[in-house]
Design an enzyme around this catalytic site. Structure first.
Site, PDB file in Angstrom:
ATOM      1  N   ASP A 290      -4.817  42.366  24.357  1.00 58.74           N
ATOM      2  CA  ASP A 290      -4.544  40.987  23.929  1.00 58.74           C
ATOM      3  C   ASP A 290      -4.975  40.716  22.491  1.00 58.74           C
ATOM      4  O   ASP A 290      -5.360  39.596  22.143  1.00 58.74           O
ATOM      5  CB  ASP A 290      -5.237  39.977  24.864  1.00 58.74           C
ATOM      6  CG  ASP A 290      -4.787  40.141  26.300  1.00 58.74           C
ATOM      7  OD1 ASP A 290      -3.616  40.492  26.498  1.00 58.74           O
ATOM      8  OD2 ASP A 290      -5.607  39.914  27.215  1.00 58.74           O
TER       9      ASP A 290
ATOM     10  N   LYS B 152      -0.867  42.222  19.555  1.00 59.44           N
ATOM     11  CA  LYS B 152       0.062  43.323  19.232  1.00 59.44           C
ATOM     12  C   LYS B 152       1.512  42.823  19.211  1.00 59.44           C
ATOM     13  O   LYS B 152       2.294  43.199  18.338  1.00 59.44           O
ATOM     14  CB  LYS B 152      -0.058  44.450  20.284  1.00 59.44           C
ATOM     15  CG  LYS B 152      -1.446  45.047  20.387  1.00 59.44           C
ATOM     16  CD  LYS B 152      -1.530  46.047  21.523  1.00 59.44           C
ATOM     17  CE  LYS B 152      -1.450  45.446  22.910  1.00 59.44           C
ATOM     18  NZ  LYS B 152      -2.599  44.629  23.294  1.00 59.44           N
TER      19      LYS B 152
ATOM     20  N   GLY C 255       1.086  41.665  28.539  1.00 60.53           N
ATOM     21  CA  GLY C 255       1.692  40.367  28.221  1.00 60.53           C
ATOM     22  C   GLY C 255       1.621  40.205  26.717  1.00 60.53           C
ATOM     23  O   GLY C 255       0.537  40.024  26.167  1.00 60.53           O
ATOM     24  N   HIS C 256       2.747  40.358  26.037  1.00 62.93           N
ATOM     25  CA  HIS C 256       2.776  40.299  24.568  1.00 62.93           C
ATOM     26  C   HIS C 256       3.482  39.010  24.145  1.00 62.93           C
ATOM     27  O   HIS C 256       4.675  38.845  24.363  1.00 62.93           O
ATOM     28  CB  HIS C 256       3.500  41.528  24.007  1.00 62.93           C
ATOM     29  CG  HIS C 256       2.812  42.823  24.341  1.00 62.93           C
ATOM     30  ND1 HIS C 256       3.324  44.050  24.042  1.00 62.93           N
ATOM     31  CD2 HIS C 256       1.618  43.069  24.955  1.00 62.93           C
ATOM     32  CE1 HIS C 256       2.483  44.995  24.452  1.00 62.93           C
ATOM     33  NE2 HIS C 256       1.443  44.420  25.021  1.00 62.93           N
TER      34      HIS C 256
ATOM     35  N   GLN D 162      -2.007  47.211  26.312  1.00 62.39           N
ATOM     36  CA  GLN D 162      -3.455  47.230  26.568  1.00 62.39           C
ATOM     37  C   GLN D 162      -4.213  47.551  25.264  1.00 62.39           C
ATOM     38  O   GLN D 162      -3.714  47.229  24.196  1.00 62.39           O
ATOM     39  CB  GLN D 162      -3.811  48.234  27.674  1.00 62.39           C
ATOM     40  CG  GLN D 162      -3.367  47.797  29.071  1.00 62.39           C
ATOM     41  CD  GLN D 162      -1.912  48.053  29.388  1.00 62.39           C
ATOM     42  OE1 GLN D 162      -1.429  49.154  29.224  1.00 62.39           O
ATOM     43  NE2 GLN D 162      -1.215  47.040  29.846  1.00 62.39           N
TER      44      GLN D 162
HETATM   45  P1  GDP Z   1      -1.050  41.183  22.954  1.00 66.69           P
HETATM   46  O1  GDP Z   1      -1.113  41.477  24.418  1.00 66.69           O
HETATM   47  O2  GDP Z   1      -1.896  42.096  22.153  1.00 66.69           O
HETATM   48  O3  GDP Z   1       0.357  41.100  22.440  1.00 66.69           O
HETATM   49  O4  GDP Z   1      -1.688  39.727  22.775  1.00 66.69           O
HETATM   50  P2  GDP Z   1      -1.412  38.431  23.708  1.00 66.69           P
HETATM   51  O5  GDP Z   1      -0.069  37.914  23.410  1.00 66.69           O
HETATM   52  O6  GDP Z   1      -1.745  38.722  25.124  1.00 66.69           O
HETATM   53  O7  GDP Z   1      -2.560  37.474  23.201  1.00 66.69           O
HETATM   54  C1  GDP Z   1      -2.656  37.068  21.874  1.00 66.69           C
HETATM   55  C2  GDP Z   1      -2.558  35.530  21.827  1.00 66.69           C
HETATM   56  O8  GDP Z   1      -2.974  35.072  20.569  1.00 66.69           O
HETATM   57  C3  GDP Z   1      -1.138  35.005  22.009  1.00 66.69           C
HETATM   58  O9  GDP Z   1      -1.199  33.780  22.652  1.00 66.69           O
HETATM   59  C4  GDP Z   1      -0.647  34.851  20.561  1.00 66.69           C
HETATM   60  O10 GDP Z   1       0.353  33.848  20.443  1.00 66.69           O
HETATM   61  C5  GDP Z   1      -1.911  34.408  19.883  1.00 66.69           C
HETATM   62  N1  GDP Z   1      -2.063  34.819  18.480  1.00 66.69           N
HETATM   63  C6  GDP Z   1      -1.699  35.973  17.879  1.00 66.69           C
HETATM   64  N2  GDP Z   1      -2.143  35.998  16.595  1.00 66.69           N
HETATM   65  C7  GDP Z   1      -2.791  34.839  16.397  1.00 66.69           C
HETATM   66  C8  GDP Z   1      -3.509  34.284  15.285  1.00 66.69           C
HETATM   67  O11 GDP Z   1      -3.653  34.877  14.239  1.00 66.69           O
HETATM   68  N3  GDP Z   1      -4.075  33.057  15.476  1.00 66.69           N
HETATM   69  C9  GDP Z   1      -3.968  32.364  16.652  1.00 66.69           C
HETATM   70  N4  GDP Z   1      -4.559  31.173  16.738  1.00 66.69           N
HETATM   71  N5  GDP Z   1      -3.302  32.850  17.709  1.00 66.69           N
HETATM   72  C10 GDP Z   1      -2.742  34.071  17.587  1.00 66.69           C
HETATM   73  P1  IMO Z   2      -1.870  43.711  26.851  1.00 66.86           P
HETATM   74  O1  IMO Z   2      -0.803  44.753  26.577  1.00 66.86           O
HETATM   75  C1  IMO Z   2      -5.749  42.772  28.630  1.00 66.86           C
HETATM   76  C2  IMO Z   2      -6.824  44.957  32.299  1.00 66.86           C
HETATM   77  C3  IMO Z   2      -6.904  44.189  33.607  1.00 66.86           C
HETATM   78  C4  IMO Z   2      -7.980  44.997  34.320  1.00 66.86           C
HETATM   79  C5  IMO Z   2      -7.677  46.426  33.884  1.00 66.86           C
HETATM   80  C6  IMO Z   2      -6.861  47.233  34.894  1.00 66.86           C
HETATM   81  O2  IMO Z   2      -1.321  42.350  27.028  1.00 66.86           O
HETATM   82  O3  IMO Z   2      -2.959  43.813  25.850  1.00 66.86           O
HETATM   83  P2  IMO Z   2      -4.304  47.175  35.616  1.00 66.86           P
HETATM   84  O4  IMO Z   2      -3.508  46.082  36.271  1.00 66.86           O
HETATM   85  O5  IMO Z   2      -3.782  47.639  34.320  1.00 66.86           O
HETATM   86  O6  IMO Z   2      -4.568  48.323  36.555  1.00 66.86           O
HETATM   87  O7  IMO Z   2      -5.755  46.488  35.348  1.00 66.86           O
HETATM   88  O8  IMO Z   2      -6.948  46.330  32.669  1.00 66.86           O
HETATM   89  N1  IMO Z   2      -5.527  44.830  31.574  1.00 66.86           N
HETATM   90  C7  IMO Z   2      -5.367  44.114  30.447  1.00 66.86           C
HETATM   91  N2  IMO Z   2      -6.225  43.332  29.760  1.00 66.86           N
HETATM   92  N3  IMO Z   2      -4.497  42.961  28.166  1.00 66.86           N
HETATM   93  C8  IMO Z   2      -3.627  43.773  28.821  1.00 66.86           C
HETATM   94  O9  IMO Z   2      -2.421  44.105  28.310  1.00 66.86           O
HETATM   95  C9  IMO Z   2      -4.036  44.359  30.041  1.00 66.86           C
HETATM   96  N4  IMO Z   2      -3.442  45.175  30.942  1.00 66.86           N
HETATM   97  C10 IMO Z   2      -4.363  45.466  31.861  1.00 66.86           C
HETATM   98  O10 IMO Z   2      -7.290  42.854  33.382  1.00 66.86           O
HETATM   99  O11 IMO Z   2      -9.260  44.656  33.811  1.00 66.86           O
HETATM  100 MG    MG Z   3      -1.585  40.525  26.185  1.00 67.13          MG
END
Ligand code: GDP
Ligand code: IMO
Ligand code: MG
Length: 434
Positions: A13, A16, A40-41, A224
């Site tokens: 998270d 990416k 979840g991206h 991840q």
């Molecule tokens: P990922 O799994 O690495 O793609 O990241 P996620 O989407 O799960 O979580 C990142 C969260 O931060 C999302 O809600 C993005 O919209 C938000 N986000 C990304 N970059 C920034 C930033 O620079 N500032 C803020 N405030 N939010 C951001």
């Molecule tokens: P992105 O790509 C954050 C965590 C789960 C749990 C562990 C194992 O959005 O960064 P799983 O269901 O993969 O067997 O769970 O990994 N986990 C993540 N945490 N971002 C993710 O993906 C994750 N995908 C799995 O919360 O601790």
């Molecule tokens: Mg994510």
């Protein structure tokens, strides 16, 4: 311009999705190499929010080929839903998406196996996403898994499927699972999915390698983060695949010699979802504050993310494993209103400094972080589009991270949208993207 891997430097998270979406403008292919719909991206395009789970973020750029590589595990029902919601938003998924014939298939009983495993009293719960990811990879490594090539094969699928079902029924009996599984209904459902997915399934490794030989540019999108990597993360509190850079080669079927750059994405602080040790975790009000300002709630499960201060030893560890050429710092704006920003600059166990990341969770849990406090900037960075406008204390913070980790900060993100991103002129990242 070069072939790049963009991956998570922490526990996932890191942002990416936003970065890959932004960079994909310059690439012909974006390839996911591991994980499944546990990812979840989040990508914002103007007011519209997309949360991509299985499909690479490159799908949002017309003309870019989005590839689900062999290292990914695919739940066809989840994939069909994701395709439908993207099509509803006007994206031409069928002309952009390609699925590896070697990717493994998730079945509903994989979720059941995970539920049983997470609930067992003699096992520590990992806090998984309950998507059947781990059990599907177990079948892959156990050499009884079913791949997309089998799924779309008119003859082979049913036989393999029945064998896998027998295996699961034996397990269900052994673990006294009362839940009824309608294996015939699953078979009928999967046959339906197959009709829709068959045209997208191909040998993506051969295709991507041919494309690279023809001078096309490829971006590999990690899911991840490195600390969730099955080998290098905080095992067993990890996911079941290689999220680190090495996973890109095995999970996409491309040689390491084709990779020109490896980019780590890190928040200006750190978060983790699920169980497991977390040395720089902030408990109490300060943690709640970051969670609120950063909206740190899981994009897949909605769970509150645990928050912590930037962890230099952890970043040094993930930089060593991945060989980061450059680091992208996201969510700088979330720290805007803090009077001071602590950074974990070292680890101690029993009063002694720790140089290498311990292998056991018992040891990681014993880590006492050593903090250095940096002055905050108490000025909004949100809205700034030129690095020269960044407040001095924020710039000093970024310089501090760069010096302590030994990895350049090549890009700074100060908001969720595409235009809230600043690439550092003259950085290695800028050169790799040029
Ligand atoms: P990922 O799994 O690495 O793609 O990241 P996620 O989407 O799960 O979580 C990142 C969260 O931060 C999302 O809600 C993005 O919209 C938000 N986000 C990304 N970059 C920034 C930033 O620079 N500032 C803020 N405030 N939010 C951001
Ligand atoms: P992105 O790509 C954050 C965590 C789960 C749990 C562990 C194992 O959005 O960064 P799983 O269901 O993969 O067997 O769970 O990994 N986990 C993540 N945490 N971002 C993710 O993906 C994750 N995908 C799995 O919360 O601790
Ligand atoms: Mg994510």
């Amino acid at each position: 311009m070069a072939n790049l891997i963009v991956l998570g430097a922490q526990w996932g998270d890191e942002g990416k999705g936003k970065i890959v979406d932004l960079f994909s403008e310059n690439f012909d292919f974006v390839v996911r190499y591991q994980g499944g719909h546990n990812a979840g991206h989040t990508v914002f395009i103007g007011e519209t929010k997309f949360v991509l789970k299985l499909i690479p973020s490159g799908i949002l750029r017309p003309g870019v080929k989005a590839v689900i590589g062999n290292g990914v595990v695919i739940d066809p029902a989840a994939l069909m839903n994701e395709i439908a919601s993207l099509e509803k938003a006007g994206i031409d998924v069928h002309s952009q998406l390609l699925i590896s014939n070697r990717a493994h298939v998730i079945f509903p009983f994989h979720r059941m196996v995970e539920k049983v495993s997470e609930a067992r009293e003699d096992r520590v719960a990992i806090g998984t996403t309950s998507r059947g990811i781990g059990p599907c990879y177990e079948d892959k490594i156990g050499r009884r898994g079913i791949r997309m090539a089998d799924l779309v094969s008119p003859q082979g699928f049913e036989h393999l499927y029945r064998m896998l079902c027998e295996d699961k029924m034996t397990l269900a009996t052994a673990f006294k699972v009362s839940e009824h599984i309608d294996f015939d209904q699953i078979l009928a459902d999967y046959r339906q999915f197959t009709e829709k997915l068959r045209p997208l399934v191909c040998d993506t490794s051969a295709m991507v390698n041919r494309a690279m030989s023809a001078g096309k540019k490829v971006l590999f999108e990690g899911a991840q983060g490195t600390m969730l990597d099955i080998d290098h993360g905080t095992y067993p509190f990890v996911t079941s695949s290689n999220a680190s850079a090495g996973g890109a080669c095995t999970g996409a079927g491309v040689p390491p010699t084709r990779i020109d750059g490896i980019i780590g994405v890190s928040k200006a602080y750190i978060t983790r979802v699920g169980a497991g040790p977390f040395p720089s975790e902030i408990l109490g009000e300060a943690g709640d504050h970051i969670r609120k300002v950063g909206n740190e709630f899981g994009s897949v499960t909605g769970r509150p993310r645990r928050c912590g201060w930037f962890d230099v030893p952890l970043l040094q560890y993930t930089a060593a494993i991945n060989g980061f050429d450059s680091m992208i710092i996201t969510k700088l704006d979330v720290l805007d209103d803090l009077a001071e920003v602590p950074v974990c600059v070292g680890y101690e166990i029993d009063g002694k400094p720790v140089t290498d990341m311990p292998a056991t969770n018992e040891e990681v849990a014993k880590i006492v972080p050593v903090y250095e406090k940096l002055p905050g900037w108490i000025t909004p960075t949100k809205g700034i589009t030129d690095l020269k406008q960044i407040p001095k204390a924020a710039m000093d913070y970024l310089k501090f991270l760069e010096e302590k980790t030994g990895v350049e900060v090549g890009c700074v993100s100060n908001g969720p949208e595409r235009n809230e991103t600043m690439i550092v002129p003259g950085s290695k990242l800028a050169r790799l993207l040029a």
